[in-house]
Design a protein around this motif. Structure first.
Motif, short mmCIF file in Angstrom:
data_model
loop_
_atom_site.label_atom_id
_atom_site.label_comp_id
_atom_site.label_asym_id
_atom_site.label_seq_id
_atom_site.Cartn_x
_atom_site.Cartn_y
_atom_site.Cartn_z
N UNK A 185 53.33 25.75 26.41
CA UNK A 185 52.17 24.80 27.33
C UNK A 185 51.52 24.16 26.53
N UNK A 186 51.02 22.95 27.08
CA UNK A 186 50.21 22.04 26.52
C UNK A 186 49.02 22.01 27.40
N UNK A 187 47.72 22.09 26.77
CA UNK A 187 46.37 22.25 27.36
C UNK A 187 46.19 20.75 28.06
N UNK A 188 45.05 20.93 28.96
CA UNK A 188 44.15 22.01 29.00
C UNK A 188 44.75 22.88 29.98
N UNK A 189 44.73 24.26 29.62
CA UNK A 189 45.04 25.34 30.44
C UNK A 189 44.33 26.47 30.29
N UNK A 190 43.97 27.42 31.41
CA UNK A 190 43.41 28.60 31.34
C UNK A 190 44.49 29.70 32.06
N UNK A 191 44.54 30.69 31.59
CA UNK A 191 45.56 31.89 32.09
C UNK A 191 44.53 33.07 31.93
N UNK A 192 44.62 33.76 33.13
CA UNK A 192 44.12 35.01 33.24
C UNK A 192 45.40 35.85 33.74
N UNK A 193 45.14 37.42 33.32
CA UNK A 193 45.91 38.55 34.26
C UNK A 193 45.13 38.69 35.55
N UNK A 194 45.75 39.22 36.40
CA UNK A 194 44.94 39.32 37.78
C UNK A 194 43.77 40.22 37.72
N UNK A 195 43.01 39.81 38.73
CA UNK A 195 41.78 40.74 38.70
C UNK A 195 41.42 40.39 40.27
N UNK A 196 40.63 41.44 40.93
CA UNK A 196 40.11 41.03 41.96
C UNK A 196 39.00 39.85 42.18
N UNK A 197 38.92 39.05 43.43
CA UNK A 197 38.17 37.98 43.29
C UNK A 197 36.46 38.47 43.44
N UNK A 198 36.24 39.73 43.57
CA UNK A 198 34.65 39.90 43.53
C UNK A 198 34.26 40.16 42.27
N UNK A 199 35.15 40.12 41.25
CA UNK A 199 34.86 40.48 39.92
C UNK A 199 34.02 39.14 39.43
N UNK A 200 34.85 38.10 39.64
CA UNK A 200 34.28 36.74 39.10
C UNK A 200 34.72 35.69 40.58
N UNK A 201 33.83 35.69 41.33
CA UNK A 201 33.88 34.98 42.79
C UNK A 201 34.20 33.43 42.36
N UNK A 202 35.07 32.71 43.12
CA UNK A 202 35.79 31.52 43.04
C UNK A 202 36.07 31.33 41.56
N UNK A 203 36.84 32.21 40.98
CA UNK A 203 37.33 31.90 39.62
C UNK A 203 38.13 30.66 39.61
N UNK A 204 39.10 30.68 40.71
CA UNK A 204 40.14 29.58 40.50
C UNK A 204 39.52 28.19 41.07
N UNK A 205 38.57 28.15 41.93
CA UNK A 205 38.03 26.77 42.52
C UNK A 205 36.85 26.50 42.17
#
Length: 244
Positions: A185-205
């Motif tokens: 892959x060519x950046x900019x990119x961020x990848x994360x393994x799965x985690x529940x939303x309450x840990x980091x609210x609105x991580x994606x958006x």
């Protein structure tokens, strides 16, 4: 023998002005002059080589196209190079847009878990975050004596990656750039393994601009969360990091 090197040596009687060379970004001219006894790093088409001229006269190194520089049997790197020593470039430090960051926890733009861009031990193991720049890394994990680019992250659990905006990253399943390609892959990119939303609210958006200029490149469309934990097994192969 390589036809370019003979053209280069033949042209040495009529030196051209030297062009400034940088390891990052790529060498901008169509050819690079290397004086007698001089060593220069030449970066072209995603390939970096450190070249020493052992001849008594200057040489010109061609790299206008990938075919001139590195692709095919007629390229400069594939052919005979009389009087020249060619070595892989040593890995370079990360910059704000040329880097591969890996985290032992889920990647964030600040606060808890693993803020992108941070590096060093964060927990026993020793585990933490790694941040590297341009280079070939034949052993992604490495050892206690010679840590690789994923050493600290894997000592925790490799749960996050971030790739700078001028950076291409290829991760192989085997050492020495062998096995399956796990990521290209060519950046900019961020990848994360799965985690529940309450840990980091609105991580994606969410808006990451509060983290500073580094995070402006990681807009919501550049963030990807895997289903499950595939990256846990990615840290034991090899990695290539190139920057354009």
């Amino acid at each position: 023998m390589n036809k370019f090197i003979f053209a280069v040596l033949g042209a040495a009687c009529c030196p051209m002005p030297a062009t400034a060379n940088e390891i990052l970004p790529s060498t901008k001219s169509e050819m690079t002059q290397i004086a007698a006894g001089e060593t220069k790093a030449v970066v072209a088409h995603g390939i970096c080589r450190q070249i020493t001229n052992n001849n008594a006269v200057p040489v010109m190194i061609p790299h206008r196209t990938a075919e001139e520089w590195s692709v095919g049997t007629s390229s400069f790197l594939a052919g005979a190079r009389p009087g020249l020593t060619v070595q892989n470039c040593p890995p370079q430090p990360p910059t704000e847009d040329c880097f591969l960051w890996s985290g032992w926890l889920f990647p964030t733009h600040g606060g808890s878990f693993s803020p992108i861009g941070t590096a060093g031990v964060q927990w026993e193991g020793p585990s933490g975050n790694d941040n590297v720049g341009f280079g070939d890394y034949p052993d992604a994990y490495g050892s206690d004596e010679a840590p690789g680019p994923f050493y600290l992250a894997v000592n925790g659990t490799l749960d996050g990656l971030a790739i700078g905006k001028r950076t291409r990253v290829i991760i192989y399943s085997g050492k020495n750039f062998t096995g399956d390609v796990l990521l290209d892959e060519t950046g900019p990119k961020v990848y994360s393994n799965e985690f529940p939303d309450f840990l980091i609210p609105n991580w994606k958006d969410g808006d990451w601009s509060s983290g500073g200029p580094l995070f402006d490149q990681f807009t919501p469309d550049k963030r990807h969360m895997f289903s499950g934990y595939p990256m846990h097994s990615w840290g034991y192969g090899s990695v290539k990091v190139t920057c354009n």
